[in-house]
Design a protein around this motif. Sequence first.
Motif, PDB file in Angstrom:
ATOM      1  N   GLU A   1       0.827  -1.208   0.000  1.00  0.00           N
ATOM      2  CA  GLU A   1       0.000   0.000   0.000  1.00  0.00           C
ATOM      3  C   GLU A   1       0.861   1.258   0.000  1.00  0.00           C
TER       4      GLU A   1
ATOM      5  N   ALA B   1       2.814   1.727  -3.391  1.00  0.00           N
ATOM      6  CA  ALA B   1       1.911   2.085  -4.489  1.00  0.00           C
ATOM      7  C   ALA B   1       1.462   3.541  -4.377  1.00  0.00           C
ATOM      8  N   SER B   2       1.402   4.052  -3.150  1.00  0.00           N
ATOM      9  CA  SER B   2       0.922   5.423  -2.949  1.00  0.00           C
ATOM     10  C   SER B   2       1.888   6.470  -3.501  1.00  0.00           C
TER      11      SER B   2
ATOM     12  N   GLY C   1       3.123   6.421  -6.464  1.00  0.00           N
ATOM     13  CA  GLY C   1       2.784   6.639  -7.869  1.00  0.00           C
ATOM     14  C   GLY C   1       3.983   6.625  -8.794  1.00  0.00           C
TER      15      GLY C   1
ATOM     16  N   GLU D   1       2.474   3.721 -17.536  1.00  0.00           N
ATOM     17  CA  GLU D   1       1.730   3.102 -16.445  1.00  0.00           C
ATOM     18  C   GLU D   1       2.455   3.321 -15.124  1.00  0.00           C
ATOM     19  N   LYS D   2       1.685   3.170 -14.031  1.00  0.00           N
ATOM     20  CA  LYS D   2       2.235   3.354 -12.687  1.00  0.00           C
ATOM     21  C   LYS D   2       2.411   2.003 -11.997  1.00  0.00           C
TER      22      LYS D   2
ATOM     23  N   ASP E   1       1.203   0.210  -9.361  1.00  0.00           N
ATOM     24  CA  ASP E   1       0.072   0.247  -8.432  1.00  0.00           C
ATOM     25  C   ASP E   1       0.105  -0.982  -7.535  1.00  0.00           C
ATOM     26  N   GLU E   2      -0.930  -1.126  -6.708  1.00  0.00           N
ATOM     27  CA  GLU E   2      -0.955  -2.249  -5.768  1.00  0.00           C
ATOM     28  C   GLU E   2      -1.003  -3.586  -6.482  1.00  0.00           C
TER      29      GLU E   2
END
Length: 610
Positions: free
Chosen positions: A66, A69-70, A72, A81-82, A84-85
């Motif tokens: 978490e 992923a925050s 970014g 693309e990022k 992410d989780e």
Amino acid sequence: MRKPQRASDYTFAYVAELLARQGLLTEDARRTAVARENVQRARLLRDQASRTGGRALRRAELSPVEIIASFGFDDAHRESEKVDEDKATRAVADAAGLPYRKIDPIKLDAQLITRTLSRPFARKHGVIPMERHDGRLVVATANPFDQELFENLRGLTGAEIEPVLSAPSDIHRAIAEVYGFRQQIKEAQTQLEGPTGPDVGNLEQFVDLSGLEALEASSEPVVAAVEYLLHYAFEQRASDIHLEPRRDESVIRMRIDGVLHPVYRIPKGVHGAIANRFKIMSRLDISLRKPQDGRIRTARGEAEMELRVSTIPTAFGDKIVIRVLDPTVLVRDLSELGFLPDERGSFERWLMRPHGLVVVTGPTGSGKTTTLYSALQALASPEVNVVTIEDPIEMVHDQFNQIAANAKTGTGFAEALRHVLRQDPDVIMVGEVRDAETASQAVQAALTGHLVLTTLHTSDSVGAVARLRDLGVPSFLIGATLTGVVAQRLVRQVCPSCAQDVPLTADEVADLGVTHPEDYAGKLIARRGEGCARCRFTGYYGRTGLFEVLPMNARLRHLVASGATPEVLLRTARQDGLRGLRQHAVRKVAAGVTSFEEAMHNTADAEGDR
């Protein structure tokens, strides 16, 4: 890199290094993440506290996934693309040798979950049962190395535990949904079956939706259940929510990317309370047994949203349909609608003209309103007076002067348009031309120096001319005022996360209109989604438009004014370069935007235009 042996070894530094080793993060991003871990953790905790009114969450600690992923960070493999989780969790699953599972709340077995684990246990440990088979319990967890948890679950359930890894946010969202919405429905059923049910007539009007965690404190289960439902609809990108009463139960369905999906089945006795709750929120009369329409204004993040509520009595109770009007979908840049470059250029030139009639055609649900609102957004400025006449107003927009057409109050389309012409308008949008008087007024407005945008229900662009004639508009006036016509459809886009190249067969090539299709069989490549968690295993994610753009040139104006038949107009337009809906669809298939099947299905009524 040492593999963690116990839950406490699963640290932020381990995950950051793992993602860097797998090439998802650059070394600079890894160092930045490790240096800022504590600051980022504190920020996330503050954000969570603010969403819950300062109450601490009764859940597991923030997962390393978490937190990372925050940030970014860009995906080092795919810069667009990022990380992410889901990507981070999949990487951890590969390293741990466990399957990765994307949680689909619709497919969760609520009875299995609630009978197997208590809510506090599920939340504390970040775990949720997925399925049981052959004496084994499959559980989704956020920490693949928590052997103590797996031993405790084995003792609690008496079954062998088969862990799979899921994104932490997905797990906690599923816990909130299952123990939240379904628990609230159960409590509502208990109350409503008791000697005195809740007084839904006295519930306060909620337009500011609570967060999922804050909903747990709600003392009224009907209120909480409705808000859970709306949160879920927003997360799933639903455009419509259907509450349908049946003989023994009620069914809740949601339209996602144009397709209805069954979501919940709720007890028959709860349906009336939920229907009344929606009526109260939209300021409707709960005592009336007749069709009613209302609106709810709410917020999703920083953006305001509108919900249009329609109720109608059926044999087993009121059916409720809620249209979700998301401004990010309804009002878009013209470049995002799906026009091909030359088509967009033609459409934008029409909008730059000081007067004329621009018509958008297509069946219900083909995206006409989005095209019109996006065009008006492009035109709106402090120097331009934009007026719309709609029935109903789809979405309230600050830059437009919007009028709700209502024949009962003397403001039908034609009457409202007559008065609007005295309001010094520059641009007028008439939601739909339905009768001869409105058609005549719209043409007169275009003739007297206004830019008029409107819609008609015809299957193609040339059909708009015939429809205006049917409504009594003289051919010479149509020829003098009509600037252009756009016919459109909506098609689902191939999901970019699971798209695969697929060679087309000889029959499919023939359907595309290619001569000698046998020469191209297996050589022409299209794209098709295999199905993944992101697209809910449909192979499609999002929608785009197919367009047939008919500009009125001098030759067409002469033919229209002289009363030429639609067949003659179509033949001439094709000679002048008109690209039909099927031809536009073929280009979208060739570009990999949509699938062959989706394109053919949505242009079946335009099959003859290729």
